[in-house]
Design a protein around this motif. Structure first.
Motif, short mmCIF file in Angstrom:
data_model
loop_
_atom_site.label_atom_id
_atom_site.label_comp_id
_atom_site.label_asym_id
_atom_site.label_seq_id
_atom_site.Cartn_x
_atom_site.Cartn_y
_atom_site.Cartn_z
N MET A 1 0.83 -1.20 0.00
CA MET A 1 0.00 0.00 0.00
C MET A 1 0.87 1.26 0.00
SD MET A 1 -2.70 1.39 2.84
CE MET A 1 -1.36 2.02 3.86
N VAL A 2 1.91 1.26 0.84
CA VAL A 2 2.82 2.40 0.90
C VAL A 2 3.53 2.59 -0.43
CG1 VAL A 2 4.93 3.29 1.98
CG2 VAL A 2 3.13 2.30 3.39
N VAL B 1 1.05 4.14 -2.88
CA VAL B 1 0.83 5.55 -2.54
C VAL B 1 2.04 6.39 -2.93
CG1 VAL B 1 0.57 7.17 -0.61
CG2 VAL B 1 -0.83 5.10 -0.71
N ARG B 2 3.23 5.84 -2.70
CA ARG B 2 4.46 6.54 -3.05
C ARG B 2 4.54 6.79 -4.55
NH1 ARG B 2 9.17 3.24 -0.95
NH2 ARG B 2 8.58 1.97 -2.71
N VAL C 1 1.99 6.97 -6.72
CA VAL C 1 0.96 7.94 -7.10
C VAL C 1 1.37 9.34 -6.68
CG1 VAL C 1 -1.43 8.65 -6.69
CG2 VAL C 1 -0.90 6.23 -7.06
N LEU C 2 1.89 9.48 -5.46
CA LEU C 2 2.32 10.78 -4.97
C LEU C 2 3.48 11.33 -5.80
CD1 LEU C 2 2.19 13.05 -2.88
CD2 LEU C 2 3.67 11.69 -1.39
N ILE D 1 5.01 9.73 6.69
CA ILE D 1 4.27 8.46 6.66
C ILE D 1 4.86 7.46 7.64
CG2 ILE D 1 3.73 6.45 5.21
CD1 ILE D 1 3.45 8.36 2.85
#
Length: 197
Positions: A75-76, A79-80, A82-83, A182
């Protein structure tokens, strides 16, 4: 499979041409998101297997993913990605670029798959010779940076790789502080990191 191999070679030799080809195809959003999650899952599997083969390699410490909570690690990682795509989009537009989020995300997905292939090659060399493997990983890092700069250059329509470098640098700095946030929020132990890092 032959097409993917040929396109990977094209990406390494002429990354600007490869980027234009990806951008012109205009993949559906569903395909890009599916590709992102595929890349995240493949990376998790790769490092999970790698942890069994080379459990305590210093060269691979920076790529460590938690075996205790692989779901959270994936998940991280998603997210990383996409960010980072969002930061590259905003940073590029701030410097006069015309890139959009989804096309830039599609380029990053392919970049991650290329990275995975190159790292697999680097691991083989590392198993044969740790000293040579360290050099190979350094070269891989430089090659991937060159590819990313060309990808951003094409996505934003820049005329210079220096402007792309500025965008990547700004995005990386913001990402660094975002990841610190995070890690502080979720706790280093949950991400497989040492408590005193």
């Amino acid at each position: 499979m032959r097409f993917l191999w040929a396109f990977m070679i094209l990406t390494l030799r002429r990354p600007g041409v490869a980027a234009r080809s990806i951008l012109l195809r205009q993949f559906p959003n569903e395909a890009i998101w599916t590709g992102l999650f595929l890349a995240v899952i493949l990376n998790a599997l790769f490092f999970g297997i790698l942890g069994l083969v080379i459990p305590n390699s210093k060269e691979l410490a920076m790529f460590d993913m938690s075996s205790e909570s692989p779901g959270l690690s994936m998940m991280v990682s998603a997210v990383r990605s996409v960010l980072f795509a969002a930061l590259l989009t905003l940073g590029g537009r701030w410097l006069g670029g015309t890139g959009r989020f989804i096309p830039i995300l599609s380029l990053l997905v392919w970049d991650q798959l290329v990275q995975l292939a190159l790292m697999s090659l680097g691991i083989v060399v590392l198993l044969i010779s740790p000293q040579l493997g360290s050099i190979v990983f350094l070269v891989i890092g430089l090659v991937l940076l060159f590819v990313l700069l060309n990808f951003i250059n094409e996505a934003h329509g820049f005329a210079s790789l220096w402007r792309s470098f500025a965008v990547v640098l700004m995005a990386s700095i913001v990402m660094f502080f975002a990841m610190i946030f995070i890690v502080g929020l979720l706790g280093p132990a949950n991400l497989g990191l040492l408590e005193n890092v």
